[in-house]
Design a protein around this motif. Sequence first.
Motif, mmCIF file in Angstrom:
data_model
loop_
_atom_site.group_PDB
_atom_site.id
_atom_site.type_symbol
_atom_site.label_atom_id
_atom_site.label_comp_id
_atom_site.label_asym_id
_atom_site.label_seq_id
_atom_site.Cartn_x
_atom_site.Cartn_y
_atom_site.Cartn_z
ATOM 1 N N ILE A 61 0.874 -1.176 0.320
ATOM 2 C CA ILE A 61 0.091 0.017 -0.091
ATOM 3 C C ILE A 61 0.756 1.085 -0.021
ATOM 4 O O ILE A 61 1.774 1.487 1.092
ATOM 5 N N HIS A 62 0.813 1.962 -1.317
ATOM 6 C CA HIS A 62 1.703 2.710 -1.268
ATOM 7 C C HIS A 62 0.951 4.759 -1.282
ATOM 8 O O HIS A 62 -0.041 4.435 -2.533
ATOM 9 N N GLN A 63 1.049 4.847 -0.164
ATOM 10 C CA GLN A 63 -0.072 6.641 -0.856
ATOM 11 C C GLN A 63 0.867 8.069 -0.310
ATOM 12 O O GLN A 63 2.070 7.239 0.427
ATOM 13 N N GLU A 64 0.763 8.686 -0.473
ATOM 14 C CA GLU A 64 0.866 10.123 -0.109
ATOM 15 C C GLU A 64 -0.312 11.207 0.123
ATOM 16 O O GLU A 64 -0.931 11.071 -1.423
ATOM 17 N N LYS A 65 -0.123 11.994 0.991
ATOM 18 C CA LYS A 65 -1.054 12.713 0.607
ATOM 19 C C LYS A 65 -0.752 14.447 1.190
ATOM 20 O O LYS A 65 0.473 14.200 1.927
ATOM 21 N N PHE A 66 -1.038 15.330 0.423
ATOM 22 C CA PHE A 66 0.053 16.604 -0.106
ATOM 23 C C PHE A 66 -1.052 17.578 0.940
ATOM 24 O O PHE A 66 -2.834 17.579 0.457
ATOM 25 N N GLY A 67 -1.131 18.627 0.965
ATOM 26 C CA GLY A 67 -1.618 19.880 1.934
ATOM 27 C C GLY A 67 -0.622 20.872 1.633
ATOM 28 O O GLY A 67 0.512 20.647 0.861
ATOM 29 N N GLY A 68 -1.298 21.920 2.074
ATOM 30 C CA GLY A 68 -1.072 23.228 1.990
ATOM 31 C C GLY A 68 -1.408 24.162 0.669
ATOM 32 O O GLY A 68 -2.338 23.443 -0.311
ATOM 33 N N ILE A 69 -1.064 25.444 0.117
ATOM 34 C CA ILE A 69 -1.758 25.949 -0.323
ATOM 35 C C ILE A 69 -1.038 25.895 -1.766
ATOM 36 O O ILE A 69 -1.875 25.861 -2.055
ATOM 37 N N LEU A 70 -0.406 25.583 -2.275
ATOM 38 C CA LEU A 70 0.498 24.927 -3.609
ATOM 39 C C LEU A 70 -0.152 23.668 -4.653
ATOM 40 O O LEU A 70 -0.866 23.813 -5.051
#
Length: 147
Positions: free
Chosen positions: A108-117
């Motif tokens: 299980i390979h995942q990434e969560k991205f946050g922030g304004i950009l």
Amino acid sequence: MTRYILHETIINASVDEVWKELIAIEDWKWNRWTKLKADNPTEGVKGKLLASFEGDDTWKEYDFTFGRVSEPEHLLTWMGGVGPKDCLFSGYHTMQLEAMDESRTKLIHQEKFGGILPAIGLGLPFKTLDRNYLLMNEALKHHVECK
């Protein structure tokens, strides 16, 4: 708006065989898209992430810190960010293995991205990353299954 990438891949090998290759960050020869340069994969250890968006040995460098790393859970995480308190950009990357049976493992390979950009579609080439994470999974699968 949070951006999220998730890929799951079945690998025909035991969870221990796959973990041995995944946790050996100094020897990710199977991975043409991401390299983790750090003393060891331990929570809190800082390092440099090298990203090759086209898998062509053209590398961009980013700071990262290992998050939770657990052999019993077969869990490897790392994170990085830009701006005060990562307000411009943040990424939380997870690779976890689950034993399906004695000779099959789910990655299980995942990434969560946050922030304004990421909220406005900037910061990284998200479609390319989505493709690359799947390619990473397939490369690890091939590497482990062909040993």
